[in-house]
Design a protein around this motif. Structure first.
Motif, PDB file in Angstrom:
ATOM      1  N   SER A 553     -29.723   3.267 -31.962  1.00  0.00           N
ATOM      2  CA  SER A 553     -31.053   3.510 -31.359  1.00  0.00           C
ATOM      3  C   SER A 553     -31.129   2.319 -30.191  1.00  0.00           C
ATOM      4  CB  SER A 553     -32.103   3.460 -32.278  1.00  0.00           C
ATOM      5  OG  SER A 553     -32.248   2.301 -32.807  1.00  0.00           O
ATOM      6  N   GLN A 569     -40.726   2.437 -26.175  1.00  0.00           N
ATOM      7  CA  GLN A 569     -40.648   3.052 -27.456  1.00  0.00           C
ATOM      8  C   GLN A 569     -39.076   2.986 -27.750  1.00  0.00           C
ATOM      9  OE1 GLN A 569     -41.458   7.059 -25.469  1.00  0.00           O
ATOM     10  NE2 GLN A 569     -39.818   7.563 -27.170  1.00  0.00           N
ATOM     11  N   VAL A 571     -35.401   5.013 -28.793  1.00  0.00           N
ATOM     12  CA  VAL A 571     -35.026   6.482 -28.468  1.00  0.00           C
ATOM     13  C   VAL A 571     -33.770   6.524 -28.681  1.00  0.00           C
ATOM     14  CG1 VAL A 571     -36.612   6.791 -26.387  1.00  0.00           C
ATOM     15  CG2 VAL A 571     -34.236   5.670 -26.140  1.00  0.00           C
ATOM     16  N   GLU A 572     -32.993   7.938 -29.222  1.00  0.00           N
ATOM     17  CA  GLU A 572     -31.728   7.823 -29.407  1.00  0.00           C
ATOM     18  C   GLU A 572     -31.110   8.558 -28.038  1.00  0.00           C
ATOM     19  OE1 GLU A 572     -30.165   7.296 -32.152  1.00  0.00           O
ATOM     20  OE2 GLU A 572     -32.127   6.521 -33.069  1.00  0.00           O
ATOM     21  N   GLN A 578     -30.679  14.727 -20.346  1.00  0.00           N
ATOM     22  CA  GLN A 578     -31.858  14.264 -20.625  1.00  0.00           C
ATOM     23  C   GLN A 578     -32.634  13.690 -19.367  1.00  0.00           C
ATOM     24  OE1 GLN A 578     -32.222  11.369 -23.956  1.00  0.00           O
ATOM     25  NE2 GLN A 578     -30.262  12.037 -24.687  1.00  0.00           N
TER      26      GLN A 578
END
Length: 600
Positions: A553, A569, A571-572, A578
């Motif tokens: 991550s 935050q 995220v993966e 994306q």
């Protein structure tokens, strides 16, 4: 003429030489698809050779664009009956690259004679869809010294065009007399320049205040441009040549320099090297020692073939370093040292000269300038401006600046990246950054973002731009400083020159920085511990396609153009396309399994 595509050993055809020269060539195979063609032209010493041309060809197969040092925004094909481009020590460089739509090299060729005037062509021949490549010698008058030697390097490997150019730079640096001058660490520090902010209307008090504000932003050098030596603010050069301080503007030059140095800043001073103005005190001394007169500039062009001229200029620079303790010089307009029609072409001896060749005399002048100034200050800073950016110029100076393009961040981007491709470890600087303070901070930030792979030079009045624009500059100057290990020293990959470099990547061992300058998809193939992507587009979307899942991550932080966090935050990063929402002129940072994240 030899067709080079798939040729095991290229042969260069000589034109207009056999009746004058004894010609020989030797082909050296460096590796598969890389050849060195060593040339020797022999003729009686003291004779003036005719122009002659080296020529070869290759079919126009899987070739879609052309790069050369002066191509600027136009990476289009040349035509074989066109003018090509010229190269000499103080203008451009003898190298060109043809590549395909994926940026793969199809032929990159370069020449060792970076001193003399050459014409370089790689033009499309419409009759049979081939490229006719050539280098033309001796178009400007020269005198033979008995033997002329040079080497042509031809590279047809299927590698990225920027790697082919990088190897040319390394090859040049290994040639006799072409060892680059190592840049002092200070050459890589952000700069405040006076030119766009003030032009010639400068004073000691004003500059000391701007220097204080610039230092707070993160600038460690000031370049004081034209205006320090004259009361005249008309933008001409009628008063250049004496290089005496204008006392009304700078009552005590030494004290002024010391005041700025006390801030922790280096101090550089501008000189227009070749010009001697018609209203200068030394005009009568040098009026008969000129290459020509430019009536538009109200100035003459000094003849560097005359020892008195060279010594005068060097002494001027030595006295500035000795008397005022300046740290460097911006040496401007050296490309103006060239013959004027109607003047003696190959001999200045009748006028006290010791060189017949202007390029050789300029080489002597600039070599002596660097040698004698380094004897006074080993870490002296010497800046040259595009287009005097070739391999010989790297031996005289240690800072190259993009040519003037005020307020034009796209042009500044293209020019700094073109410079980076040929400059090796020489410090590459942007043209001075300026913007209208009434414009948005996001638009103003583009001036910084589009030159982030070079050292930024800033030229606005920092006390007049407002708090938000000042915060923007502080953030981006800090970003450039904090990440220069990658931005300036990482592996540089400027993609698609024909599209003006819409995506540029710099990579180090554990950090990748990507700048996106158009709305396109960014391909991400290799995981990195730290990934930083800058949004240099007017929109607020970045499109990323991961060819594989990045391990683990990532902590993600998104900042706006002033460095304020707008999102944070975990995220993966999964395989596939994306979309990220990133403000225009903002930046997203992704760190693998971090304890904390801080972009700048």
């Amino acid at each position: 003429m030899k067709n080079l595509m798939n040729a095991s050993s290229p042969i260069v055809t000589f034109h207009d030489t056999r009746q004058f020269f004894d010609v020989s060539q030797h082909i050296e195979i460096v590796e598969d698809s890389v050849w060195l063609i060593h040339l020797k032209l022999r003729a009686a010493a003291g004779t003036q050779p005719p122009a002659c041309r080296l020529e070869w060809s290759l079919p126009a197969i899987d070739i879609h664009s052309m790069w050369h040092p002066g191509s600027d925004r136009n990476k289009a094909f040349q035509i074989d009956w066109g003018e090509g481009f010229t190269s000499r020590s103080t203008s451009s460089a003898p190298v060109a690259a043809l590549f395909n739509g994926e940026g793969r090299n199809r032929i990159t060729f370069a020449f060792t004679d970076a001193l003399n005037h050459l014409t370089v062509k790689a033009g499309i021949h419409e009759e049979d869809s081939t490229f006719l490549c050539s280098i033309t010698l001796f178009e400007e008058p020269v005198l033979m010294k008995g033997e002329y030697e040079a080497t042509l390097r031809i590279d047809q490997r299927d590698v990225p065009y920027y790697e082919a150019l990088e190897e040319v730079v390394q090859w040049w640096a290994r040639q006799p007399g072409m060892t680059p001058s190592p840049p002092p660490a200070e050459a890589l520090d952000p700069v405040y320049s006076t030119w766009y902010a003030y032009h010639q209307d400068i004073t000691a008090d004003a500059l000391e205040e701007q220097a204080r504000l610039a230092k707070e932003l993160g600038c460690d050098t000031i370049i004081v441009d034209d205006g320090w030596q004259t009361e005249d603010n008309s933008r001409g050069y009628a008063y250049t040549g004496d290089w005496e301080v204008c006392a009304d503007k700078f009552p005590d030059m030494g004290a002024h320099v010391a005041a700025i140095q006390d801030l922790g800043m280096k101090y550089m001073l501008w000189y227009s090297v070749p010009f001697v103005g018609k209203h200068s005190k030394v005009w009568d001394q040098f009026a008969d020692k000129l290459l020509g007169i430019d009536d538009n500039l109200n100035a003459g062009i000094l003849d560097p073939r005359i020892p008195e001229v060279r010594e005068y200029l060097i002494r001027v620079y030595e006295q500035a370093v000795t008397n005022w303790n300046i740290d460097g010089l911006k040496l401007d307009f050296v490309d103006s040292f060239r013959l004027t029609a109607g003047l003696p072409g190959v001999s200045a001896h009748g006028n006290g000269g010791d060189y017949a060749s202007v390029p050789e005399a300029v080489d002597r002048l600039l070599s002596d300038v660097m040698g004698r100034l380094k004897a006074l200050k080993p870490d002296i800073l010497i800046e040259f401006r595009q287009t005097y950016i070739g391999p010989l110029m790297r031996t005289y100076g240690n800072m190259f600046r993009a040519n003037d393009c005020p307020n034009d961040f796209i042009q500044n981007r293209v020019r700094t990246l073109d410079l980076r491709l040929l400059s090796g470890h020489t410090a590459v600087h942007s043209d001075m950054i300026m913007f209208n303070p009434q414009d948005t901070a996001e638009n103003a930030a583009m001036q910084m973002i589009h030159v982030m792979f070079a050292v930024p030079q800033i030229s606005v009045r920092l006390d007049r731009i407002g708090d938000r624009h000042l915060a923007m500059l502080r953030f981006w100057v800090g970003f450039c400083r904090d990440h220069r290990d990658v931005l300036l020293h990482g592996k540089l990959q400027p993609f698609h020159p024909e599209l003006l470099y819409p995506i540029v990547t710099a990579i180090s061992r554990n950090k990748t920085i990507i700048a996106v300058y158009s709305e396109t998809v960014v391909e991400l193939d290799h995981p990195s511990e730290r990934l930083i992507i800058v949004n240099g587009t007017p929109g607020n979307r970045l499109y990323l396609r991961f060819s594989c899942s990045f391990p683990g991550s990532y902590a993600m932080e998104i900042k706006d153009c002033c460095g304020q966090t707008v999102r944070s935050q975990t995220v993966e990063l999964n395989e596939g396309l994306q979309e990220l929402v990133v403000p225009s002129a903002g930046v997203v940072g992704l760190v693998l399994n971090p304890l904390h994240i801080e972009l700048a």
